[in-house]
Design a protein around this motif. Structure first.
Motif, mmCIF file in Angstrom:
data_model
loop_
_atom_site.group_PDB
_atom_site.id
_atom_site.type_symbol
_atom_site.label_atom_id
_atom_site.label_comp_id
_atom_site.label_asym_id
_atom_site.label_seq_id
_atom_site.Cartn_x
_atom_site.Cartn_y
_atom_site.Cartn_z
ATOM 1 N N THR A 22 1.021 -1.284 -0.034
ATOM 2 C CA THR A 22 0.028 0.146 0.101
ATOM 3 C C THR A 22 0.912 1.206 0.119
ATOM 4 O OG1 THR A 22 -1.885 -1.094 1.138
ATOM 5 C CG2 THR A 22 -1.796 1.289 1.303
ATOM 6 N N VAL A 26 -1.178 -1.111 -3.947
ATOM 7 C CA VAL A 26 -2.756 -0.479 -3.811
ATOM 8 C C VAL A 26 -2.208 1.005 -3.501
ATOM 9 C CG1 VAL A 26 -4.593 -0.371 -2.337
ATOM 10 C CG2 VAL A 26 -3.597 -2.582 -2.948
ATOM 11 N N LYS A 32 -3.514 4.001 -1.747
ATOM 12 C CA LYS A 32 -4.662 4.258 -0.874
ATOM 13 C C LYS A 32 -5.708 5.428 -1.234
ATOM 14 C CE LYS A 32 -5.047 5.444 4.077
ATOM 15 N NZ LYS A 32 -4.411 5.661 5.376
ATOM 16 N N MET A 85 -3.748 -1.003 -8.186
ATOM 17 C CA MET A 85 -5.164 -0.756 -7.624
ATOM 18 C C MET A 85 -5.365 0.314 -6.816
ATOM 19 S SD MET A 85 -5.494 -4.740 -6.477
ATOM 20 C CE MET A 85 -3.767 -5.129 -6.265
ATOM 21 N N TYR A 86 -6.649 0.691 -6.769
ATOM 22 C CA TYR A 86 -7.006 2.169 -5.972
ATOM 23 C C TYR A 86 -7.795 1.631 -4.829
ATOM 24 C CZ TYR A 86 -9.311 6.321 -4.717
ATOM 25 O OH TYR A 86 -9.847 7.581 -4.071
ATOM 26 N N GLY A 87 -7.686 2.310 -3.482
ATOM 27 C CA GLY A 87 -8.680 1.996 -2.455
ATOM 28 C C GLY A 87 -7.955 1.353 -1.427
ATOM 29 N N GLU A 88 -8.526 0.733 -0.588
ATOM 30 C CA GLU A 88 -7.992 -0.215 0.484
ATOM 31 C C GLU A 88 -7.634 -1.704 0.102
ATOM 32 O OE1 GLU A 88 -7.059 1.450 3.322
ATOM 33 O OE2 GLU A 88 -8.016 3.306 2.404
ATOM 34 N N PRO A 89 -6.734 -2.206 0.946
ATOM 35 C CA PRO A 89 -6.291 -3.938 0.475
ATOM 36 C C PRO A 89 -7.672 -4.695 0.586
ATOM 37 C CG PRO A 89 -4.496 -2.767 1.739
ATOM 38 C CD PRO A 89 -5.799 -1.899 1.805
ATOM 39 N N SER A 124 -10.623 -3.759 -0.245
ATOM 40 C CA SER A 124 -11.712 -3.193 -1.305
ATOM 41 C C SER A 124 -11.029 -2.564 -2.379
ATOM 42 C CB SER A 124 -12.911 -2.492 -0.387
ATOM 43 O OG SER A 124 -13.840 -2.374 -1.667
ATOM 44 N N THR A 125 -10.682 -3.010 -3.400
ATOM 45 C CA THR A 125 -9.671 -2.123 -4.566
ATOM 46 C C THR A 125 -10.576 -2.102 -5.615
ATOM 47 O OG1 THR A 125 -8.582 -4.217 -5.132
ATOM 48 C CG2 THR A 125 -7.670 -2.774 -3.303
#
Length: 179
Positions: free
Chosen positions: A27, A136, A138, A165-169, A171-172
């Motif tokens: 992240t 990811v 954050k 990926m974008y978001g949180e581990p 929920s990406t």
């Protein structure tokens, strides 16, 4: 057990596993690169005759009287908010006074200063550290991060990473995956 309800339990002797930790995701929190430090604005408008005209002799004399220590160790945006024609040498002259005392300066407003400082911080990222990794970026945090930062980090990482990926581990949103 009541009918129609599902109940699941995990025996106490089975260890809990952290699937996010085991996933190998790295992240990146962009707040880490957020510009830090005091900022100031130097507005040429305040040094123009009638707020509109640059008179060279008066401008030079006025700059000599400024206490440049007020800008010591600050990031400074040099701008002119008046609708005036400013010769290039005027910005150069201001820069010659500011350079010895500031951390850095840019020509533009505070928003432009922030953007340039953020980009400089991102340029320090060692992209090779993330080679062939699953990344990811954050998405949420304490500090609002401008959209251009997400685009810039994607541009920096895409050539070397396995995926972004974008978001949180937990929920990406997939952005990029190497084929």
């Amino acid at each position: 057990m009541p009918a129609g309800k599902c109940y699941f339990y995990k025996p106490m002797n089975d260890p809990l596993t952290n699937k996010v930790a085991e996933s190998g995701l790295i992240t990146i929190d962009l707040e880490k690169y957020y510009p830090k430090g005091e900022t100031a604005v130097f507005d040429l408008k305040d040094h123009l005759f009638m707020g509109l005209i640059l008179k060279e002799k008066e401008f030079r004399e006025g700059l000599k009287k400024i206490d440049w220590e007020n800008y010591r160790n600050k990031f400074v945006a040099v701008t002119c908010t008046a609708d005036a024609i400013i010769p290039v040498w005027a910005y150069m002259l201001v820069a010659s006074y500011l350079q010895p005392v500031t951390k850095d300066m840019v020509m533009g407003d505070e928003k432009e200063l922030h953007k340039i400082l953020f980009l400089k911080n991102l340029s320090q990222v060692n992209v090779n550290e993330f080679a062939e990794k699953r990344i990811v970026i954050k998405g949420c945090g304490e500090t609002a991060i401008a959209d251009f930062v997400y685009m810039e980090i994607t541009k920096l990482l895409r050539p070397v990473v396995k995926s972004i990926m974008y978001g949180e581990p937990c929920s990406t949103v997939p952005i990029f995956k190497k084929k």
